[in-house]
Motif scaffolding. Structure first.
Motif, PDB file in Angstrom:
ATOM      1  N   HIS A 114      27.383 -50.492   9.758  1.00 33.77           N
ATOM      2  CA  HIS A 114      25.957 -50.178   9.830  1.00 33.77           C
ATOM      3  C   HIS A 114      25.146 -51.195   9.026  1.00 33.77           C
ATOM      4  N   LYS A 115      24.003 -51.554   9.555  1.00 35.54           N
ATOM      5  CA  LYS A 115      23.064 -52.404   8.835  1.00 35.54           C
ATOM      6  C   LYS A 115      21.699 -51.718   8.822  1.00 35.54           C
ATOM      7  N   GLY A 116      20.977 -51.875   7.733  1.00 35.65           N
ATOM      8  CA  GLY A 116      19.671 -51.242   7.637  1.00 35.65           C
ATOM      9  C   GLY A 116      19.791 -49.780   7.245  1.00 35.65           C
ATOM     10  N   LEU A 117      18.764 -49.005   7.577  1.00 40.58           N
ATOM     11  CA  LEU A 117      18.703 -47.599   7.186  1.00 40.58           C
ATOM     12  C   LEU A 117      19.808 -46.774   7.827  1.00 40.58           C
ATOM     13  N   VAL A 118      20.486 -45.998   6.991  1.00 39.43           N
ATOM     14  CA  VAL A 118      21.482 -45.033   7.462  1.00 39.43           C
ATOM     15  C   VAL A 118      21.040 -43.660   6.988  1.00 39.43           C
ATOM     16  N   ASP A 119      20.837 -42.753   7.944  1.00 39.64           N
ATOM     17  CA  ASP A 119      20.478 -41.379   7.593  1.00 39.64           C
ATOM     18  C   ASP A 119      21.435 -40.421   8.280  1.00 39.64           C
ATOM     19  N   GLU A 120      21.132 -39.127   8.218  1.00 40.08           N
ATOM     20  CA  GLU A 120      22.063 -38.118   8.739  1.00 40.08           C
ATOM     21  C   GLU A 120      22.210 -38.159  10.257  1.00 40.08           C
ATOM     22  N   SER A 121      21.308 -38.848  10.945  1.00 36.11           N
ATOM     23  CA  SER A 121      21.434 -38.979  12.396  1.00 36.11           C
ATOM     24  C   SER A 121      22.304 -40.176  12.784  1.00 36.11           C
ATOM     25  N   SER A 122      22.659 -41.012  11.820  1.00 34.44           N
ATOM     26  CA  SER A 122      23.505 -42.177  12.098  1.00 34.44           C
ATOM     27  C   SER A 122      24.917 -41.723  12.450  1.00 34.44           C
ATOM     28  N   ILE A 123      25.559 -42.473  13.325  1.00 36.88           N
ATOM     29  CA  ILE A 123      26.897 -42.126  13.782  1.00 36.88           C
ATOM     30  C   ILE A 123      27.928 -42.517  12.726  1.00 36.88           C
ATOM     31  N   GLU A 124      28.833 -41.595  12.441  1.00 39.85           N
ATOM     32  CA  GLU A 124      29.912 -41.887  11.499  1.00 39.85           C
ATOM     33  C   GLU A 124      30.900 -42.841  12.164  1.00 39.85           C
ATOM     34  N   MET A 125      31.146 -43.975  11.515  1.00 39.55           N
ATOM     35  CA  MET A 125      32.091 -44.964  12.029  1.00 39.55           C
ATOM     36  C   MET A 125      32.954 -45.471  10.876  1.00 39.55           C
ATOM     37  N   PRO A 126      33.883 -44.642  10.401  1.00 36.79           N
ATOM     38  CA  PRO A 126      34.708 -45.058   9.267  1.00 36.79           C
ATOM     39  C   PRO A 126      35.408 -46.385   9.536  1.00 36.79           C
ATOM     40  N   SER A 127      35.419 -47.242   8.542  1.00 33.64           N
ATOM     41  CA  SER A 127      36.019 -48.570   8.713  1.00 33.64           C
ATOM     42  C   SER A 127      37.336 -48.709   7.952  1.00 33.64           C
ATOM     43  N   ASP A 128      37.800 -47.622   7.330  1.00 27.34           N
ATOM     44  CA  ASP A 128      39.093 -47.662   6.657  1.00 27.34           C
ATOM     45  C   ASP A 128      39.680 -46.254   6.611  1.00 27.34           C
ATOM     46  N   TYR A 129      40.917 -46.157   6.143  1.00 28.64           N
ATOM     47  CA  TYR A 129      41.588 -44.854   6.114  1.00 28.64           C
ATOM     48  C   TYR A 129      40.876 -43.881   5.190  1.00 28.64           C
ATOM     49  N   ARG A 130      40.208 -44.376   4.165  1.00 29.21           N
ATOM     50  CA  ARG A 130      39.508 -43.486   3.249  1.00 29.21           C
ATOM     51  C   ARG A 130      38.419 -42.713   3.993  1.00 29.21           C
ATOM     52  N   GLY A 131      37.579 -43.441   4.714  1.00 25.79           N
ATOM     53  CA  GLY A 131      36.514 -42.792   5.472  1.00 25.79           C
ATOM     54  C   GLY A 131      37.049 -41.866   6.543  1.00 25.79           C
ATOM     55  N   GLU A 132      38.121 -42.267   7.214  1.00 28.69           N
ATOM     56  CA  GLU A 132      38.704 -41.444   8.276  1.00 28.69           C
ATOM     57  C   GLU A 132      39.250 -40.127   7.715  1.00 28.69           C
ATOM     58  N   LEU A 133      39.920 -40.189   6.569  1.00 28.66           N
ATOM     59  CA  LEU A 133      40.505 -38.983   5.990  1.00 28.66           C
ATOM     60  C   LEU A 133      39.440 -38.074   5.385  1.00 28.66           C
ATOM     61  N   ILE A 134      38.375 -38.656   4.867  1.00 27.37           N
ATOM     62  CA  ILE A 134      37.268 -37.850   4.372  1.00 27.37           C
ATOM     63  C   ILE A 134      36.588 -37.130   5.534  1.00 27.37           C
ATOM     64  N   MET A 135      36.497 -37.786   6.681  1.00 25.38           N
ATOM     65  CA  MET A 135      35.937 -37.142   7.870  1.00 25.38           C
ATOM     66  C   MET A 135      36.788 -35.938   8.281  1.00 25.38           C
ATOM     67  N   LYS A 136      38.104 -36.058   8.203  1.00 26.64           N
ATOM     68  CA  LYS A 136      38.990 -34.938   8.543  1.00 26.64           C
ATOM     69  C   LYS A 136      38.756 -33.771   7.584  1.00 26.64           C
ATOM     70  N   TYR A 137      38.559 -34.080   6.329  1.00 27.61           N
ATOM     71  CA  TYR A 137      38.252 -33.057   5.308  1.00 27.61           C
ATOM     72  C   TYR A 137      36.959 -32.325   5.665  1.00 27.61           C
ATOM     73  N   GLU A 138      35.910 -33.065   6.003  1.00 24.26           N
ATOM     74  CA  GLU A 138      34.643 -32.447   6.389  1.00 24.26           C
ATOM     75  C   GLU A 138      34.818 -31.556   7.626  1.00 24.26           C
ATOM     76  N   LEU A 139      35.526 -32.069   8.618  1.00 18.81           N
ATOM     77  CA  LEU A 139      35.707 -31.336   9.873  1.00 18.81           C
ATOM     78  C   LEU A 139      36.467 -30.033   9.652  1.00 18.81           C
ATOM     79  N   ALA A 140      37.527 -30.077   8.854  1.00 21.55           N
ATOM     80  CA  ALA A 140      38.324 -28.874   8.589  1.00 21.55           C
ATOM     81  C   ALA A 140      37.478 -27.786   7.934  1.00 21.55           C
ATOM     82  N   LEU A 141      36.635 -28.180   6.982  1.00 20.71           N
ATOM     83  CA  LEU A 141      35.771 -27.207   6.317  1.00 20.71           C
ATOM     84  C   LEU A 141      34.696 -26.690   7.265  1.00 20.71           C
ATOM     85  N   SER A 142      34.155 -27.588   8.087  1.00 22.00           N
ATOM     86  CA  SER A 142      33.098 -27.188   9.029  1.00 22.00           C
ATOM     87  C   SER A 142      33.625 -26.194  10.059  1.00 22.00           C
ATOM     88  N   GLU A 143      34.845 -26.428  10.529  1.00 15.40           N
ATOM     89  CA  GLU A 143      35.441 -25.514  11.511  1.00 15.40           C
ATOM     90  C   GLU A 143      35.648 -24.123  10.914  1.00 15.40           C
TER      91      GLU A 143
END
Length: 222
Positions: A114-143
């Protein structure tokens, strides 16, 4: 009326949070993997990387705050801290009545492209395993918790002793104040509420710049 608060991940941010909240009208239960004592809280020592459960003794909580931490900085450590631990935590909380869940997360889920402003409407695009695994954590709690859940995505944390501070930054004291704020905030969302938490900074077209308009709209003041 006395409120019951459960903090899972009793470390630096949690200790700062307790100072913000006080303990006069709140019964605080705090879970940590480390054996330590604090006379102001009900301390529970539990290794959430193991299948062994612990008895919380209390079955009703006004708020549960989850502050995860990788067991190490490699991929295995992030899997343990954000995937295995989350499943064990959900098992622990399965028989508990909870009004609100606040989960600390990271703006790392947006990735580095991402370049420029990133807000809550921006698409999540993890670029490493850290971001990908944190996304799984968020999803599990959200479900599990849906509209009961508020996800606070923190920018780079720092304090007065930090030697390096990132462009997208959040002081640890402010992080604690934000958690306390959303413990009181009544969301009207029909789904999980996601809030980017970052201090004011210049929006740069050349790099990811986390905006905080939604945070301020919800009433938080730095």
């Amino acid at each position: 009326m006395q409120k019951n608060i459960l903090i899972i991940g009793y470390g630096d941010i949690a200790k700062r949070l307790i100072k913000v909240l006080g303990t006069e009208f709140i019964s605080i239960y705090a879970i940590s993997r480390n054996d330590s004592n604090d006379h102001n809280i009900n301390k529970i020592n539990w290794d959430w990387l193991s299948d062994k459960m612990v008895d919380l003794n209390v079955k009703n909580f006004d708020s549960v705050i989850i502050i995860p931490k990788p067991s190490s900085l490699d991929e295995k450590g992030y899997k343990e801290g954000f995937v295995l631990a989350t499943q064990n935590i959900l098992n622990l909380l399965s028989g508990v009545n909870i009004s609100k869940v606040i989960a600390v997360s990271s703006t790392r889920v947006y990735g580095s492209s991402h370049k420029g402003l990133v807000d809550e409407s921006s698409i999540e695009m993890p670029s490493d395993y850290r971001g990908e695994l944190i996304m799984k954590y968020e999803l599990a709690l959200s479900e599990m918790y849906g509209p009961k859940l508020t996800v606070l995505r923190f920018s780079g944390l720092y304090d007065n002793q930090s030697k390096k501070i990132s462009h997208n930054k959040l002081h640890r004291d402010q992080a604690a104040r934000i958690i306390a704020h959303f413990m009181q905030h009544q969301s009207k969302n029909s789904q999980t509420d996601i809030i980017n938490c970052s201090e004011d900074s210049k929006i740069l077209s050349s790099e990811k710049s986390i905006g905080n308009a939604k945070l301020k709209k919800r009433g938080f003041k730095f």
